[in-house]
Design an enzyme around this catalytic site. Sequence first.
Site, PDB file in Angstrom:
ATOM      1  N   ARG A  10     -29.492  95.792  63.647  1.00 41.34           N
ATOM      2  CA  ARG A  10     -28.290  96.084  63.191  1.00 41.34           C
ATOM      3  C   ARG A  10     -27.328  95.169  63.924  1.00 41.34           C
ATOM      4  O   ARG A  10     -26.033  94.479  62.955  1.00 41.34           O
ATOM      5  CB  ARG A  10     -27.667  97.319  63.763  1.00 41.34           C
ATOM      6  CG  ARG A  10     -27.385  97.818  64.681  1.00 41.34           C
ATOM      7  CD  ARG A  10     -26.835  99.263  65.031  1.00 41.34           C
ATOM      8  NE  ARG A  10     -26.544  99.810  66.575  1.00 41.34           N
ATOM      9  CZ  ARG A  10     -25.725 100.419  67.440  1.00 41.34           C
ATOM     10  NH1 ARG A  10     -24.619  99.983  66.192  1.00 41.34           N
ATOM     11  NH2 ARG A  10     -25.586 100.876  68.077  1.00 41.34           N
ATOM     12  N   GLU A  58     -18.281 105.681  50.578  1.00 41.02           N
ATOM     13  CA  GLU A  58     -19.124 105.294  49.902  1.00 41.02           C
ATOM     14  C   GLU A  58     -19.467 104.693  48.818  1.00 41.02           C
ATOM     15  O   GLU A  58     -19.395 103.411  48.447  1.00 41.02           O
ATOM     16  CB  GLU A  58     -20.395 105.704  50.755  1.00 41.02           C
ATOM     17  CG  GLU A  58     -20.373 105.503  52.123  1.00 41.02           C
ATOM     18  CD  GLU A  58     -19.963 106.660  53.022  1.00 41.02           C
ATOM     19  OE1 GLU A  58     -19.924 106.372  54.378  1.00 41.02           O
ATOM     20  OE2 GLU A  58     -19.650 107.679  52.012  1.00 41.02           O
ATOM     21  N   PHE A  83     -26.406 107.240  53.612  1.00 43.56           N
ATOM     22  CA  PHE A  83     -25.241 106.724  52.775  1.00 43.56           C
ATOM     23  C   PHE A  83     -25.276 105.771  51.604  1.00 43.56           C
ATOM     24  O   PHE A  83     -24.966 106.129  50.905  1.00 43.56           O
ATOM     25  CB  PHE A  83     -23.806 107.052  54.233  1.00 43.56           C
ATOM     26  CG  PHE A  83     -23.398 108.019  54.672  1.00 43.56           C
ATOM     27  CD1 PHE A  83     -23.171 109.279  54.633  1.00 43.56           C
ATOM     28  CD2 PHE A  83     -22.963 107.359  55.869  1.00 43.56           C
ATOM     29  CE1 PHE A  83     -23.942 109.933  55.758  1.00 43.56           C
ATOM     30  CE2 PHE A  83     -23.019 108.317  56.770  1.00 43.56           C
ATOM     31  CZ  PHE A  83     -23.330 109.788  56.725  1.00 43.56           C
ATOM     32  N   HIS A 109     -29.112 101.784  60.914  1.00 48.12           N
ATOM     33  CA  HIS A 109     -29.282 103.225  61.543  1.00 48.12           C
ATOM     34  C   HIS A 109     -30.352 103.586  59.947  1.00 48.12           C
ATOM     35  O   HIS A 109     -30.531 105.067  59.892  1.00 48.12           O
ATOM     36  CB  HIS A 109     -28.369 103.955  61.466  1.00 48.12           C
ATOM     37  CG  HIS A 109     -27.284 103.086  62.373  1.00 48.12           C
ATOM     38  ND1 HIS A 109     -26.296 102.362  62.290  1.00 48.12           N
ATOM     39  CD2 HIS A 109     -26.365 104.058  63.770  1.00 48.12           C
ATOM     40  CE1 HIS A 109     -25.329 102.496  63.368  1.00 48.12           C
ATOM     41  NE2 HIS A 109     -25.770 103.537  64.325  1.00 48.12           N
ATOM     42  N   ASP A 117     -28.313 111.320  65.841  1.00 48.44           N
ATOM     43  CA  ASP A 117     -27.577 111.871  65.327  1.00 48.44           C
ATOM     44  C   ASP A 117     -28.436 113.273  64.691  1.00 48.44           C
ATOM     45  O   ASP A 117     -27.779 113.414  63.147  1.00 48.44           O
ATOM     46  CB  ASP A 117     -27.269 111.202  64.413  1.00 48.44           C
ATOM     47  CG  ASP A 117     -26.236 109.943  65.196  1.00 48.44           C
ATOM     48  OD1 ASP A 117     -25.961 110.024  66.199  1.00 48.44           O
ATOM     49  OD2 ASP A 117     -26.129 108.886  64.490  1.00 48.44           O
ATOM     50  N   ARG A 167     -30.718 101.034  63.979  1.00 50.97           N
ATOM     51  CA  ARG A 167     -30.153 101.305  65.806  1.00 50.97           C
ATOM     52  C   ARG A 167     -30.467 100.489  66.472  1.00 50.97           C
ATOM     53  O   ARG A 167     -29.673  99.922  68.073  1.00 50.97           O
ATOM     54  CB  ARG A 167     -29.340 102.971  65.423  1.00 50.97           C
ATOM     55  CG  ARG A 167     -29.180 103.239  66.871  1.00 50.97           C
ATOM     56  CD  ARG A 167     -28.302 104.293  66.791  1.00 50.97           C
ATOM     57  NE  ARG A 167     -28.051 105.247  67.723  1.00 50.97           N
ATOM     58  CZ  ARG A 167     -27.073 106.070  68.020  1.00 50.97           C
ATOM     59  NH1 ARG A 167     -28.094 107.075  67.822  1.00 50.97           N
ATOM     60  NH2 ARG A 167     -26.593 106.789  69.521  1.00 50.97           N
TER      61      ARG A 167
END
Length: 312
Positions: A10, A58, A83, A109, A117, A167
């Site tokens: 990322r 999104e 998303f 991610h 998460d 991530r």
Amino acid sequence: MSEVKKIATRESYGNALAELGKEHADVVVLDADLAGATKTAVFMKAFPERHIDCGIAEANMMGVAAGLATTGKVPFASTFAMFAAGRAFEQVRNSIGYPHLNVKIGATHAGITVGEDGATHQCNEDIALMRTIPGMTVICPSDDVEARAAVFAAYEYEGPVYMRFGRAAVPVINDKPDYKFEIGKGVTLREGKDVTIIATGILVANCLEAAEKLAADGIDAEVINIHTIKPIDADLIVASAQKTGKVVTAEEHSVIGGLGGAVAEVLTEKAPTKQLRIGINDVFGESGPAAELVKKYGLDADSIYEKVKAFV
């Protein structure tokens, strides 16, 4: 591989966008209130007039990206994989895929290495979802070098592209003078004759490590990096399968519909071969440190080594 330099893909995405923005004035970056996490903040700092924060919306962001593409801009729509591929699937399919617009989707991610998460944000289904969309190119880079190259290649490619980034920091394995990235072309990283290990994303490094362990046991494993899941390099896969007679796929994604499924489709049609799929086995993830989750779900080098050894 602790002494090897590690960078999260990322981070590579954000840095590559900033570099791309310097070279091409038509690049526009969109984000869904996650610029700090997706690292598009690097681009935003350099080119604030070409960065659009669409907020936590999104689906709308994909529509905005589609609209920008019709004006000649090259939009990079950025958010978490869950998303981008999940929440906004309909908009990606109908507003971007159906008219085959020149939109690039930067999905960060991805996979279980999202860690703490938890299951709701650990997207292990995005490759399967995105590769079903007609005309969608799907790329899953293995490290910093490949991620940066993928961003530039996506810009040059005419049509929708889905790029998958992680991530967690991962080893840099492609930092070589002769490295070349080409959409749709796999890379043989290690020649072998006993078994073919086909990996994508962050598991490429783990598979190379596993191959070294296998070599110590007298098992000569060929390791192939398939960074482009669609279009997939069928010729390379078939040639290797015919040479070794056994194929293992490894991915930080569900074994259903991802790299394992794509390779199985190729082999079934062109070179029926015994195959083992290593990945997330039809279960959701859970909250926890990324490294521990990788080990628990059997995606670390030691687990891959044990599974391949037993398979061979």
